[in-house]
Design a protein around this motif. Structure first.
Motif, PDB file in Angstrom:
ATOM      1  N   THR A  69      49.799  39.550  31.753  1.00 10.18           N
ATOM      2  CA  THR A  69      50.462  40.820  31.452  1.00 10.18           C
ATOM      3  C   THR A  69      49.562  42.005  31.783  1.00 10.18           C
ATOM      4  O   THR A  69      50.017  43.037  32.279  1.00 10.18           O
ATOM      5  CB  THR A  69      50.838  40.874  29.954  1.00 10.18           C
ATOM      6  OG1 THR A  69      51.730  39.796  29.666  1.00 10.18           O
ATOM      7  CG2 THR A  69      51.512  42.193  29.605  1.00 10.18           C
ATOM      8  N   MET A  70      48.272  41.856  31.517  1.00  6.77           N
ATOM      9  CA  MET A  70      47.315  42.934  31.800  1.00  6.77           C
ATOM     10  C   MET A  70      47.172  43.223  33.292  1.00  6.77           C
ATOM     11  O   MET A  70      46.938  44.358  33.686  1.00  6.77           O
ATOM     12  CB  MET A  70      45.933  42.565  31.237  1.00  6.77           C
ATOM     13  CG  MET A  70      45.828  42.587  29.737  1.00  6.77           C
ATOM     14  SD  MET A  70      44.143  42.096  29.236  1.00  6.77           S
ATOM     15  CE  MET A  70      44.219  42.427  27.481  1.00  6.77           C
ATOM     16  N   GLN A  71      47.250  42.185  34.137  1.00  7.01           N
ATOM     17  CA  GLN A  71      47.064  42.314  35.588  1.00  7.01           C
ATOM     18  C   GLN A  71      45.747  43.027  35.924  1.00  7.01           C
ATOM     19  O   GLN A  71      45.712  44.054  36.609  1.00  7.01           O
ATOM     20  CB  GLN A  71      48.244  43.075  36.203  1.00  7.01           C
ATOM     21  CG  GLN A  71      49.552  42.305  36.229  1.00  7.01           C
ATOM     22  CD  GLN A  71      49.504  41.127  37.208  1.00  7.01           C
ATOM     23  OE1 GLN A  71      49.300  41.304  38.414  1.00  7.01           O
ATOM     24  NE2 GLN A  71      49.668  39.924  36.686  1.00  7.01           N
ATOM     25  N   PRO A  72      44.630  42.496  35.473  1.00  8.53           N
ATOM     26  CA  PRO A  72      43.351  43.169  35.717  1.00  8.53           C
ATOM     27  C   PRO A  72      42.835  42.951  37.141  1.00  8.53           C
ATOM     28  O   PRO A  72      43.194  41.986  37.814  1.00  8.53           O
ATOM     29  CB  PRO A  72      42.416  42.490  34.712  1.00  8.53           C
ATOM     30  CG  PRO A  72      42.968  41.098  34.613  1.00  8.53           C
ATOM     31  CD  PRO A  72      44.464  41.240  34.723  1.00  8.53           C
ATOM     32  N   ASP A  73      41.988  43.865  37.591  1.00 10.10           N
ATOM     33  CA  ASP A  73      41.279  43.687  38.867  1.00 10.10           C
ATOM     34  C   ASP A  73      40.017  42.851  38.661  1.00 10.10           C
ATOM     35  O   ASP A  73      39.557  42.178  39.584  1.00 10.10           O
ATOM     36  CB  ASP A  73      40.882  45.047  39.448  1.00 10.10           C
ATOM     37  CG  ASP A  73      42.089  45.901  39.769  1.00 10.10           C
ATOM     38  OD1 ASP A  73      42.918  45.466  40.577  1.00 10.10           O
ATOM     39  OD2 ASP A  73      42.207  47.000  39.194  1.00 10.10           O
ATOM     40  N   VAL A  74      39.460  42.930  37.448  1.00 10.69           N
ATOM     41  CA  VAL A  74      38.237  42.195  37.114  1.00 10.69           C
ATOM     42  C   VAL A  74      38.459  41.438  35.812  1.00 10.69           C
ATOM     43  O   VAL A  74      38.950  42.003  34.836  1.00 10.69           O
ATOM     44  CB  VAL A  74      37.035  43.155  36.945  1.00 10.69           C
ATOM     45  CG1 VAL A  74      35.795  42.372  36.519  1.00 10.69           C
ATOM     46  CG2 VAL A  74      36.767  43.925  38.218  1.00 10.69           C
ATOM     47  N   GLU A 348      28.442  45.783  40.621  1.00  4.19           N
ATOM     48  CA  GLU A 348      28.739  44.370  40.871  1.00  4.19           C
ATOM     49  C   GLU A 348      30.249  44.124  40.941  1.00  4.19           C
ATOM     50  O   GLU A 348      30.721  43.333  41.755  1.00  4.19           O
ATOM     51  CB  GLU A 348      28.114  43.498  39.789  1.00  4.19           C
ATOM     52  CG  GLU A 348      26.596  43.502  39.757  1.00  4.19           C
ATOM     53  CD  GLU A 348      25.965  42.891  40.989  1.00  4.19           C
ATOM     54  OE1 GLU A 348      26.629  42.059  41.660  1.00  4.19           O
ATOM     55  OE2 GLU A 348      24.819  43.247  41.309  1.00  4.19           O
ATOM     56  N   TYR A 349      31.012  44.811  40.089  1.00  6.59           N
ATOM     57  CA  TYR A 349      32.470  44.686  40.119  1.00  6.59           C
ATOM     58  C   TYR A 349      33.022  45.094  41.486  1.00  6.59           C
ATOM     59  O   TYR A 349      33.806  44.389  42.102  1.00  6.59           O
ATOM     60  CB  TYR A 349      33.105  45.563  39.033  1.00  6.59           C
ATOM     61  CG  TYR A 349      32.971  45.063  37.614  1.00  6.59           C
ATOM     62  CD1 TYR A 349      32.558  43.768  37.312  1.00  6.59           C
ATOM     63  CD2 TYR A 349      33.256  45.903  36.541  1.00  6.59           C
ATOM     64  CE1 TYR A 349      32.429  43.337  36.004  1.00  6.59           C
ATOM     65  CE2 TYR A 349      33.144  45.489  35.225  1.00  6.59           C
ATOM     66  CZ  TYR A 349      32.729  44.187  34.966  1.00  6.59           C
ATOM     67  OH  TYR A 349      32.616  43.772  33.666  1.00  6.59           O
ATOM     68  N   PHE A 350      32.590  46.285  41.958  1.00  7.60           N
ATOM     69  CA  PHE A 350      33.102  46.766  43.231  1.00  7.60           C
ATOM     70  C   PHE A 350      32.687  45.871  44.387  1.00  7.60           C
ATOM     71  O   PHE A 350      33.459  45.618  45.317  1.00  7.60           O
ATOM     72  CB  PHE A 350      32.622  48.209  43.486  1.00  7.60           C
ATOM     73  CG  PHE A 350      33.405  49.246  42.735  1.00  7.60           C
ATOM     74  CD1 PHE A 350      34.788  49.276  42.789  1.00  7.60           C
ATOM     75  CD2 PHE A 350      32.743  50.198  41.983  1.00  7.60           C
ATOM     76  CE1 PHE A 350      35.509  50.242  42.101  1.00  7.60           C
ATOM     77  CE2 PHE A 350      33.457  51.166  41.280  1.00  7.60           C
ATOM     78  CZ  PHE A 350      34.843  51.195  41.339  1.00  7.60           C
TER      79      PHE A 350
END
Length: 355
Positions: A69-74, A348-350
């Motif tokens: 439901t959140m649909q996160p990128d990370v 690091e995420y990017f």
């Protein structure tokens, strides 16, 4: 976690949390409630047992539904179960065409197992397999990284060392109250954190010095009743106060010296918080703690009552000299700031999203 979330929101990110619903008490509930309005992706509390068991299937299904439901990128999982969920569910979301970066920060958990045992071999094999579904492993101490490497092997995925950090407000000095006790233990009341070591050491230190030493124990947990009985058996119950969880900076006012007698740690916040507040500490020589204090620090002791008791007596006998030997607060601020932690993690995420 709360400091990091604030920094990420300030940087313009939308954040959500999925966490356990069975641990903690009123204090932790209040902290989570205070975060809820900030979390654009929501706060989901799900019952997750610490050990592997049949309840994991239900927890996994509920966690996956919340994350979908959140649909996160990370997805950044902390601890063995959090790391497993983040990597498996992140991989599942990828199958639906969504680009998800899968991060894992080990915090003890599976790393406590002995590689010579069957359970250890199975757990470490699973950890190795899970690396194929991992974009980054984030270690919070060089010690943690070395344990991972020695037990599981050099990670085949990218990894980084990012120290925990504190806010500017954490570096404001906190002085003891007029009626402050000699020593403070603050933390979860369970064997791993060593509150039993603290009580035995306090009794021994009182005997060695010939003076009554006093203490405050702040925290809660399954061992609380046993620890209260332990003070009675040791004959020091009249000199030990048990208090419910509170903010660390409030607890620091209750005693002169903060003691962290843990049997195992990665890079505990409480050591950083105490030093940043200008409070002297005595702590176990374990995990990443020497990375904060320095390998030769006089504040480091073995996690046993005898060594801790000797140090307690020595510290109270010459407090000025002891405080002078502890790390400078400005030096700590440069190494352990939440701004630096958040910036390094964001980088690091990017990098993982756009390799």
């Amino acid at each position: 976690m709360r400091d990091l979330i604030d920094a990420q929101i300030d940087a313009g990110h939308q954040v959500g949390v999925v966490c356990d619903a069975t641990t903690g008490g009123d204090f932790e509930e209040a902290l989570l409630s205070g975060m809820q309005d900030k979390l654009a992706l929501g706060l989901n509390r799900i019952a997750m047992q610490r050990q592997i068991g049949p309840g994991d299937a239900i927890a996994a299904i509920r966690s996956y539904k919340a994350i979908k439901t959140m649909q996160p990128d990370v997805l950044h999982g902390h601890g063995a179960k959090g790391g497993t969920y983040a990597r498996i569910f992140g991989s599942a979301l990828r199958l639906s065409g969504k680009r998800v970066a899968r991060f894992y920060s080990p915090h003890g958990g599976s790393l406590h197992y002995d590689p010579a045992t069957m359970a250890g071999r199975v757990i470490f094999l699973i950890e190795k397999i899970m690396e194929r579904m991992t974009d980054r492993i984030i270690f919070v101490s060089a010690f943690e990284r070395s344990i991972y490497t020695s037990k599981i092997g050099t990670p085949h995925c990218t990894s980084a060392l990012i120290y925990n950090g504190l806010t500017d407000g954490d570096f404001e000095p906190v002085g003891p109250d007029r009626d402050a006790a000699d020593f403070l233990f603050i933390g979860e009341l369970r064997t791993l954190k060593g509150p039993d070591i603290f009580i035995d050491a306090l009794a021994q230190a009182s005997t060695q010095s010939g003076n009554v030493m006093t203490a405050v124990i702040v925290g809660d947990g399954a061992e609380r009743a046993n620890l209260e009985k332990q003070t009675v058996v040791a004959g020091i119950n009249a000199h030990v106060r048990f208090l419910k969880p509170m903010k660390a900076r409030e607890a620091f006012r209750l005693a002169t010296v903060v003691v962290i007698p843990s049997r195992a740690e990665a890079l505990p916040y409480i050591v950083l918080e105490a030093l940043a507040a200008g409070r002297p500490v005595i702590t176990s020589r374990i995990g990443g703690i020497p990375e904060i204090l320095g390998d030769d620090s006089s504040a480091l002791v073995r996690p046993d009552a005898e060594d801790l008791a000797r140090k307690m007596v020595a510290v109270l006998s010459d407090m000025a000299a002891y405080r002078a030997a502890l790390p400078d607060r400005n030096t700590l601020r440069q190494r352990f700031s939440v701004q630096m932690m958040a910036a390094q993690l964001e980088s690091e995420y990017f990098a993982a999203l756009d390799p």
